[in-house]
Structure formats: structure tokens, C-alpha cells
Write an enzyme that holds these catalytic residues in place. Structure first.
Site, PDB file in Angstrom:
ATOM      1  N   SER A   6      47.776  29.443  39.978  1.00  0.00           N
ATOM      2  CA  SER A   6      49.200  29.286  40.315  1.00  0.00           C
ATOM      3  C   SER A   6      49.461  29.404  41.808  1.00  0.00           C
ATOM      4  O   SER A   6      50.458  28.890  42.307  1.00  0.00           O
ATOM      5  CB  SER A   6      50.045  30.329  39.563  1.00  0.00           C
ATOM      6  N   GLY A  63      47.832  11.216  41.829  1.00  0.00           N
ATOM      7  CA  GLY A  63      46.940  10.325  41.070  1.00  0.00           C
ATOM      8  C   GLY A  63      45.864  11.054  40.289  1.00  0.00           C
ATOM      9  O   GLY A  63      44.953  10.428  39.733  1.00  0.00           O
ATOM     10  N   TYR A  93      37.852  47.302  43.844  1.00  0.00           N
ATOM     11  CA  TYR A  93      37.697  45.861  44.091  1.00  0.00           C
ATOM     12  C   TYR A  93      36.253  45.523  44.489  1.00  0.00           C
ATOM     13  O   TYR A  93      35.666  44.559  43.974  1.00  0.00           O
ATOM     14  CB  TYR A  93      38.672  45.476  45.199  1.00  0.00           C
ATOM     15  N   ALA A  94      35.673  46.331  45.386  1.00  0.00           N
ATOM     16  CA  ALA A  94      34.292  46.073  45.820  1.00  0.00           C
ATOM     17  C   ALA A  94      33.325  46.224  44.643  1.00  0.00           C
ATOM     18  O   ALA A  94      32.373  45.448  44.511  1.00  0.00           O
ATOM     19  CB  ALA A  94      33.917  47.024  46.952  1.00  0.00           C
ATOM     20  N   ALA A  95      33.580  47.212  43.776  1.00  0.00           N
ATOM     21  CA  ALA A  95      32.717  47.404  42.604  1.00  0.00           C
ATOM     22  C   ALA A  95      32.823  46.194  41.668  1.00  0.00           C
ATOM     23  O   ALA A  95      31.817  45.698  41.146  1.00  0.00           O
ATOM     24  CB  ALA A  95      33.102  48.684  41.868  1.00  0.00           C
ATOM     25  N   ALA A  96      34.044  45.708  41.470  1.00  0.00           N
ATOM     26  CA  ALA A  96      34.239  44.547  40.592  1.00  0.00           C
ATOM     27  C   ALA A  96      33.548  43.312  41.162  1.00  0.00           C
ATOM     28  O   ALA A  96      32.861  42.567  40.443  1.00  0.00           O
ATOM     29  CB  ALA A  96      35.737  44.279  40.410  1.00  0.00           C
ATOM     30  N   LYS A  97      33.713  43.104  42.466  1.00  0.00           N
ATOM     31  CA  LYS A  97      33.140  41.899  43.078  1.00  0.00           C
ATOM     32  C   LYS A  97      31.612  41.993  43.164  1.00  0.00           C
ATOM     33  O   LYS A  97      30.909  40.979  43.014  1.00  0.00           O
ATOM     34  CB  LYS A  97      33.754  41.667  44.466  1.00  0.00           C
TER      35      LYS A  97
HETATM   36  P1  NAP Z   1      46.581  35.510  45.161  1.00  0.00           P
HETATM   37  O1  NAP Z   1      47.218  34.586  46.132  1.00  0.00           O
HETATM   38  O2  NAP Z   1      47.129  36.878  44.981  1.00  0.00           O
HETATM   39  O3  NAP Z   1      46.507  34.764  43.746  1.00  0.00           O
HETATM   40  C1  NAP Z   1      45.937  35.403  42.649  1.00  0.00           C
HETATM   41  C2  NAP Z   1      45.902  34.463  41.478  1.00  0.00           C
HETATM   42  O4  NAP Z   1      45.346  35.173  40.350  1.00  0.00           O
HETATM   43  C3  NAP Z   1      47.297  33.992  41.086  1.00  0.00           C
HETATM   44  O5  NAP Z   1      47.233  32.650  40.683  1.00  0.00           O
HETATM   45  C4  NAP Z   1      47.627  34.899  39.905  1.00  0.00           C
HETATM   46  O6  NAP Z   1      48.483  34.217  39.026  1.00  0.00           O
HETATM   47  C5  NAP Z   1      46.243  35.072  39.262  1.00  0.00           C
HETATM   48  N1  NAP Z   1      46.181  36.272  38.435  1.00  0.00           N
HETATM   49  C6  NAP Z   1      46.273  37.556  38.823  1.00  0.00           C
HETATM   50  N2  NAP Z   1      46.207  38.367  37.762  1.00  0.00           N
HETATM   51  C7  NAP Z   1      46.060  37.572  36.680  1.00  0.00           C
HETATM   52  C8  NAP Z   1      45.929  37.820  35.292  1.00  0.00           C
HETATM   53  N3  NAP Z   1      45.940  39.066  34.787  1.00  0.00           N
HETATM   54  N4  NAP Z   1      45.808  36.763  34.454  1.00  0.00           N
HETATM   55  C9  NAP Z   1      45.801  35.506  34.940  1.00  0.00           C
HETATM   56  N5  NAP Z   1      45.918  35.201  36.230  1.00  0.00           N
HETATM   57  C10 NAP Z   1      46.047  36.234  37.097  1.00  0.00           C
HETATM   58  O7  NAP Z   1      45.027  35.724  45.499  1.00  0.00           O
HETATM   59  P2  NAP Z   1      43.998  34.834  46.335  1.00  0.00           P
HETATM   60  O8  NAP Z   1      43.946  35.398  47.693  1.00  0.00           O
HETATM   61  O9  NAP Z   1      44.247  33.385  46.125  1.00  0.00           O
HETATM   62  O10 NAP Z   1      42.634  35.277  45.601  1.00  0.00           O
HETATM   63  C11 NAP Z   1      41.985  34.457  44.663  1.00  0.00           C
HETATM   64  C12 NAP Z   1      40.585  35.038  44.414  1.00  0.00           C
HETATM   65  O11 NAP Z   1      39.873  35.082  45.638  1.00  0.00           O
HETATM   66  C13 NAP Z   1      40.617  36.462  43.876  1.00  0.00           C
HETATM   67  O12 NAP Z   1      39.573  36.639  42.954  1.00  0.00           O
HETATM   68  C14 NAP Z   1      40.365  37.285  45.114  1.00  0.00           C
HETATM   69  O13 NAP Z   1      39.798  38.532  44.801  1.00  0.00           O
HETATM   70  C15 NAP Z   1      39.401  36.391  45.855  1.00  0.00           C
HETATM   71  N6  NAP Z   1      39.339  36.659  47.289  1.00  0.00           N
HETATM   72  C16 NAP Z   1      40.409  36.478  48.097  1.00  0.00           C
HETATM   73  C17 NAP Z   1      40.289  36.731  49.455  1.00  0.00           C
HETATM   74  C18 NAP Z   1      41.423  36.537  50.421  1.00  0.00           C
HETATM   75  O14 NAP Z   1      41.226  36.846  51.605  1.00  0.00           O
HETATM   76  N7  NAP Z   1      42.558  36.027  50.024  1.00  0.00           N
HETATM   77  C19 NAP Z   1      39.082  37.204  49.971  1.00  0.00           C
HETATM   78  C20 NAP Z   1      38.006  37.396  49.113  1.00  0.00           C
HETATM   79  C21 NAP Z   1      38.142  37.103  47.779  1.00  0.00           C
HETATM   80  P3  NAP Z   1      49.724  34.847  38.241  1.00  0.00           P
HETATM   81  O15 NAP Z   1      50.244  35.998  39.044  1.00  0.00           O
HETATM   82  O16 NAP Z   1      50.624  33.676  38.140  1.00  0.00           O
HETATM   83  O17 NAP Z   1      49.170  35.259  36.911  1.00  0.00           O
END
Ligand code: NAP
Length: 238
Positions: A6, A45, A146-150
Site C-alpha cells: 500500500s 497498461g 527489528y534486528a532480530a526479526a530481520k
Molecule cells: P512503510 O512505508 O511503513 O510501509 C509498510 C508496509 O507494510 C505498508 O504497506 C503497510 O500496509 C504494510 N504492513 C504493515 N503491517 C502490516 C500487516 N500487519 N499486515 C499487512 N501489511 C502490513 O515501510 P517501508 O519503509 O516501505 O518498509 C517496507 C519493508 O522494507 C519493511 O519490511 C521494512 O522493514 C523494510 N526496510 C525499510 C527500510 C527503510 O529505510 N524504509 C530499510 C530497511 C528495510 P498497511 O499499513 O496498509 O497494512
């Protein structure tokens, strides 16, 4: 299937895979945002549909993956991208914040991969990408959960790669660094100012930077790359 589609990184992954000619099933809890995304993909498209699902609920995730595979007669790509943070220092971190982050970031991926394995094995093809983080490789103060999960995603992914490789299924982690999304917008300016000089490329990442890596890892051409952690962080974690 792209979870967490989303907003942020997941949205960019869904748009990119659709632009590459994939039919995308975009998943998150927010129907409105997903509907807009699917409309935009169609206008460009491409082909997409959406399903709402709370990936923190194992039953919902299993049914989602099974029903998508059944409806389409196949499942080629699974991108476990949905994620949340509940940052706090170890001494103050509650059990609930630890469990929530492990559940949404790690357990959801395990359940989704298990459900995806059967249809992918039947098709003798599969591309699994789990979105990790450099936090899972280096650790990060304030992110024990978070670090443990990743970090857990790395072990999960390498194991899946070994178990399913003979069936033509690859599994890899894409580990982003600091990417501009809602997740990082929540961080104080002081943190951003501290991180930027540590990035050799001297900029925060864009969601498209991660989508490009996922597009490669899920492509037909990436068939000889599995059990890898592809770090896309501008050099931050080196
Ligand atoms: P974000 O903008 O906060 O978006 C998180 C997404 O996860 C949203 O689409 C949210 O959708 C969905 N989500 C959260 N909880 C959910 C649930 N219980 N069920 C279904 N969907 C859920 O985060 P982002 O920065 O794009 O991060 C995306 C991924 O990249 C994550 O795994 C994050 O840990 C990883 N990541 C991000 C960064 C960074 O710097 N941004 C760095 C390293 C890793 P809804 O709220 O609509 O459900």
C-alpha cells in the site's frame, strides 16, 4: 504476491513488477491505498489486483497465498515486504513490542513461504524475496526486536533456498539501508543527519532503488542466484 504494497517500498515493488509484465497481487491492510495502486497500474497498461490481509495473522496469510495460487492456477513470485518497527532500547522494550515486530516481520514470511512452497513446487518455478534490512546484519541500537526479526529472515531464507532449490525455486533477501518512506520519515532529524555522512553515496535510498533489486532477484534470468543477501544501502553497512 507483494505484501506491504500500500505504501513505500512495497508499492514501488508492485508497480515495478507490473511494469515488467507480471500480474501483481498487492497485499496490505488498507483497501483504499491498494485500490489506488491497482488503478495506477492499470492506467500504465499493467495488470494487478489487490487483497487485504493482516500478515500478523498466520491463518489470514496462509489462506491468502493458497487462494491466490488457486485462483490463478500458479504462483511464481512471493515478495514478503510488509514490516513494522517498534523501536526502543533493550531495557525499556516491552514483550509486546518484541512479539509484534517478530510476528509481522518474520513469522508472516515463514507462514507465507510455507503456503507458497506447494504451488511453486507444482509449477517447478518460484522466486521468493524476503525484504530484510541492514539492521539485521549489523544490529542497530534501539532495534533489538527489528534486528532480530530481520536477521531471522536471513536464516529462514537460506534454509528455504536449500530445501526448495531442487524444485527450481530461489529464495533471497534484499536488505535495504536507509530508504525514504513513512517508516524513516518518523525518525528524528538528528538521526538522519547522523546517518547521511556514513553513506558513501551521500544520499538516502529511493524506493525505486529497492524495487530494481527485487525485479532482478525475481526475474527469470536470476535463476542461478539463491540463498543470497543483496544489500542495497548506498554502502552504509560496509
Ligand atoms: P512503510 O512505508 O511503513 O510501509 C509498510 C508496509 O507494510 C505498508 O504497506 C503497510 O500496509 C504494510 N504492513 C504493515 N503491517 C502490516 C500487516 N500487519 N499486515 C499487512 N501489511 C502490513 O515501510 P517501508 O519503509 O516501505 O518498509 C517496507 C519493508 O522494507 C519493511 O519490511 C521494512 O522493514 C523494510 N526496510 C525499510 C527500510 C527503510 O529505510 N524504509 C530499510 C530497511 C528495510 P498497511 O499499513 O496498509 O497494512
Amino acid at each position: 504476491i507483494v505484501t506491504g504494497a500500500s505504501r513505500g517500498i512495497g508499492r514501488a515493488i508492485a508497480a515495478r513488477l507490473a511494469a515488467d509484465g507480471r500480474h501483481v497481487v498487492a497485499v496490505s491492510r488498507s483497501a483504499g491505498d491498494l485500490e489506488t495502486l491497482v488503478g495506477e497500474i492499470a492506467d500504465a497498461g499493467g495488470s494487478a489486483e489487490f487483497r487485504t490481509c493482516d500478515v500478523g495473522d498466520g491463518g489470514e496469510v496462509s489462506s491468502l497465498v493458497e487462494s491466490v495460487a488457486e485462483a490463478h492456477g500458479r504462483l511464481d513470485i512471493l515478495v514478503n515486504n510488509a514490516g513494522v518497527t517498534r523501536d526502543g532500547l533493550l531495557l525499556r522494550m516491552s514483550d509486546e513490542d518484541f512479539d509484534t515486530v517478530l510476528n509481522v516481520n518474520l513469522r508472516s514470511a515463514f507462514v507465507a513461504c510455507r503456503a507458497a512452497a506447494r504451488p511453486m513446487m507444482r509449477g517447478k518455478f518460484g522466486r521468493i524475496v524476503n525484504v530484510g534490512s541492514v539492521s539485521g546484519l549489523t544490529g542497530n541500537a534501539g532495534q533489538a526486536n527489528y534486528a532480530a526479526a530481520k536477521a531471522g529472515l536471513v536464516g529462514l531464507t537460506k534454509t528455504i533456498a536449500k530445501e526448495l532449490g531442487a524444485k527450481g525455486i530461489t529464495a533471497n533477501v534484499i536488505a535495504p539501508g536507509f530508504i525514504e518512506t513513512d517508516m524513516t520519515a518518523a525518525l528524528p532529524d538528528a538521526v538522519r543527519e547522523q546517518v547521511l555522512p556514513q553513506i558513501p553515496l551521500r544520499r538516502f535510498g529511493r524506493v525505486e532503488d529497492i524495487a530494481a533489486a527485487v525485479a532482478f532477484a525475481t526475474s527469470d534470468e536470476a535463476g542461478y542466484m539463491t540463498a543470497q543477501v543483496l544489500v542495497v544501502d548506498g554502502g552504509l553497512a560496509t
